[in-house]
Design an enzyme around this catalytic site. Structure first.
Site, PDB file in Angstrom:
ATOM      1  CG  ASP A  85      75.611  76.695  79.080  1.00 39.41           C
ATOM      2  OD1 ASP A  85      76.655  77.214  79.522  1.00 39.41           O
ATOM      3  OD2 ASP A  85      75.266  75.530  79.331  1.00 39.41           O
ATOM      4  CG  ASP A 285      80.312  77.338  81.667  1.00 40.28           C
ATOM      5  OD1 ASP A 285      79.463  77.722  80.849  1.00 40.28           O
ATOM      6  OD2 ASP A 285      80.139  76.360  82.407  1.00 40.28           O
TER       7      ASP A 285
END
Length: 503
Positions: A85, A285
Site C-alpha cells: 500500500d 495509491d
C-alpha cells in the site's frame, strides 16, 4: 484523531497462491516481486553504502483487490503475505491468537506468533491503532523484529501487531513516515519512526528512500516493486519527473500530483474532457482498487464508454463486452508537455463477481453481462488514481526529492535492466523533468465535449446510455461498492480535503 483510515483494506475471500522466487537485482536495489491472486528520526544515511540488491514479487488479487507479497518476520522467520500500500506507512500483521485468525477461514495469508520469535521486542504497548472506513480496525502493540523482504533482511523494523482485529491479513505501507498511524493518534510529528523504506536505507540495503512500481496488466500473474532503483525495461518511452504536492502546512503526507488533461480516444474520434476541478489533485495509491475522479469528469467518461451509475450497487457499471473496445483514455500530468499515460478499456472493465456475472434485465443492454467500471465518481479533492490507472503506468516514487516519475508501462516485459539511485539526494535515474510545471495552475475552461469518440468505444455492442432500470436485475448485495471505496477517507483523515488547492 483516533486511528486513521487506510486504503489497504479490501474485503472478500482469498486463496493462497504459489509464491514466486525473488529475482536478483544489482547493488543498491531491493526487488520485491508481486504475484497475481485470483481471489487477496533516523541515523545519518548520507554516509552509508548500500549492499546487495533484492527484487520483490507482488500478487494481483482481483477478487480481494490490491497487490500482495510474501515476506518473513521474526527469528526463526514466520511467512506472511501482506498487501502492498503506497497510501499508508506502517507494516502490520495479525497476531496468531487474534479471534479473526481462529474462526472460519482464519488468517489464510499468515499471522505472527510473537512467542515463537527470539528477536521480538515490544516498543509501544497498546500504541498501534488503525481504523478503516467500513468500521473495521486493528489494535495492539508496536514491536521490533527481523523483517525479510525479497532476499534482503531489515534487522530491527518497527511494526504493528494486530492483537484485536477483524481484518484477517496485514499490509506493507510504504508511504511517507509522517503518515504512520501513531503520528495521527498522538498528533505529534516526533512520534514517527523509521518505517520500511527508511529502515532499508538505514541498514545499507538501498541508497535512498525511493522505489518504482510495475503492476503489469490486469490478467498478468505478477508485477514488481523495486526499492532503491528503476528497471528501464519495464516501461516505454521516457520517464518524466513531476512534483509531489505538500499539504497546506508544507508537509508531505501522500503522493498527490496534478492531473491537467484527459482525452478520450477511439476509432470514431477524439474528445478533450474537461472539469471545473482542473487542475485535479490526484493521489497515486496502490491500495485502492478503482480510480475516483470529479463528478462532472466521471460523467463525461461514462457517456463516452456507455457506462451508467447503478444506485443499487452504488457504482458505475458497464457491459462486459466493452472490455474489447479499441478506445482508450489518455491522462496528462504536470501541465503542457508533461507525461501522458494511456489506459485501455481492458484495464477498466472488471468482473463484478468471481462467479457468473449478473445481467442487464432491460434497456439497450438487456441480456448482456454486467461488469464494474474502473473509473468512479467522487465529490471532493483529493481524488484517487488506483490500480485501474497504475497498471498502465510505470511509477517511480522519490520520497527524498518529493517527485514522481511516470512512463507508459511495458506490459508483460520479460527483459530487465535495473539501475540503482546513486545516492540519497540523487534524482530519479534516466528521468527528465516535466518542462512546464509552472503552468499547472492554469484553469482550462470547462465545456461539454462533442462525444465524437463515443461510437468507437462501442466496438459493435449497443451503447449503454442512461437507463434507470438497466441494472434492476442485479443482486442487491454484491459488496462491490464497499470493496472499491476503501482509501478515500484515509486521504481526508490524514491531510484534509482542502490541502491541495491550485489557484
Amino acid at each position: 484523531m483516533k486511528g486513521y483510515t487506510s486504503s489497504a483494506l479490501l474485503l472478500g475471500p482469498v486463496l493462497l497462491s504459489q509464491l514466486a522466487l525473488a529475482q536478483q537485482a544489482p547493488s543498491g536495489v531491493v526487488q520485491w516481486d508481486i504475484q497475481k491472486r485470483t481471489v487477496p528520526n533516523a541515523p545519518n544515511r548520507l554516509l552509508r553504502r548500500a549492499g546487495s540488491t533484492y527484487p520483490v514479487i507482488l500478487q494481483n488479487a482481483q477478487a480481494r483487490g490490491g497487490y500482495f507479497a510474501t515476506c518473513e518476520m521474526g527469528t526463526p522467520g514466520q511467512k506472511v503475505t501482506l498487501q502492498l500500500d503506497t497510501g499508508s506507512s506502517d507494516v502490520w500483521v495479525p497476531e496468531s491468537s487474534a479471534s479473526v485468525c481462529n474462526q472460519g477461514a482464519g488468517c489464510d495469508l499468515g499471522s505472527f506468533d510473537p512467542s515463537k520469535s527470539q528477536t521480538y521486542t515490544v516498543v509501544g504497548e497498546g500504541e498501534f491503532d488503525i481504523s478503516y472506513v467500513d468500521g473495521s480496525s486493528s489494535k495492539g502493540d508496536y514491536f521490533t523484529d527481523v523483517f525479510k523482504i525479497g532476499g534482503a533482511t531489515v534487522t530491527n523494523l518497527t511494526m504493528g501487531l494486530g492483537a484485536k482485529t477483524d481484518i484477517a491479513y496485514g499490509l506493507v505501507g510504504v508511504g511517507y513516515a509522517i503518515n504512520e498511524a501513531i503520528v495521527g493518534n498522538s498528533h505529534s510529528l516526533s512520534s514517527q519512526y523509521p518505517n520500511l523504506p527508511v529502515s532499508m536505507v538505514d541498514d545499507g540495503l538501498i541508497n535512498t528512500i525511493a522505489y518504482s512500481l510495475w503492476l503489469n496488466d490486469l490478467d498478468s500473474s505478477q508485477g514488481q516493486i523495486l526499492f532503491g532503483g528503476i528497471d528501464t525495461k519495464k516501461y516505454k518511452g521516457d520517464l518524466t519527473r513531476i512534483r509531489i504536492y505538500p499539504s497546506s502546512n508544507g508537509y508531505y503526507f501522500s503522493f498527490i500530483v496534478a492531473l491537467t488533461e484527459l482525452q478520450a480516444i477511439s476509432p470514431s474520434g477524439n474528445d478533450t474532457l474537461t472539469s471545473e476541478e482542473f487542475p485535479i489533485p490526484v493521489v497515486l495509491d496502490s491500495g485502492t482498487t478503482l480510480s475516483y475522479l470529479p463528478q462532472d469528469l466521471a460523467e463525461q467518461i461514462w457517456v463516452e464508454v456507455g457506462a451508467e451509475y447503478s444506485s443499487r450497487l452504488e457504482l458505475a457499471v458497464i457491459p462486459c463486452s466493452k472490455k474489447t473496445s479499441k478506445g482508450y483514455f489518455s491522462f496528462g500530468f504536470a501541465g503542457p508537455d508533461g507525461p501522458l499515460i494511456n489506459v485501455r478499456m481492458d484495464e477498466l472493465v472488471l468482473d463484478l463477481t468471481s462467479g457468473s456475472p449478473p445481467k442487464y434485465t432491460s434497456g439497450p443492454n438487456k441480456g448482456q453481462d454486467v461488469c464494474e467500471f474502473g473509473i468512479q465518481n467522487s465529490t471532493a479533492a483529493p481524488y484517487l488514481l488506483g490500480d485501474t490507472f497504475l497498471r498502465s503506468a510505470y511509477v517511480v516514487y522519490d520520497l527524498v526529492n518529493n517527485e514522481i516519475a511516470l512512463a507508459e508501462t511495458d506490459f508483460n516485459s520479460t527483459e530487465s535492466n535495473i539501475v540503482a539511485f546513486a545516492s540519497m539526494s540523487a534524482t530519479i535515474p534516466s528521468a527528465t523533468q516535466a518542462p512546464n510545471q509552472a503552468a499547472v495552475t492554469n484553469r482550462p475552461a470547462a465545456t461539454s465535449p462533442a462525444f465524437s469518440a463515443s461510437t468507437g468505444f462501442s466496438d459493435g455492442s449497443s451503447n449503454g446510455g442512461e437507463d434507470e432500470n438497466a441494472s434492476s436485475g442485479m443482486p442487491s448485495a454484491l459488496g462491490v461498492a464497499q470493496m472499491s471505496v476503501m482509501g478515500i477517507a484515509m486521504v481526508f483523515a490524514m491531510i484534509g480535503s482542502g490541502v491541495f488547492v491550485l489557484l
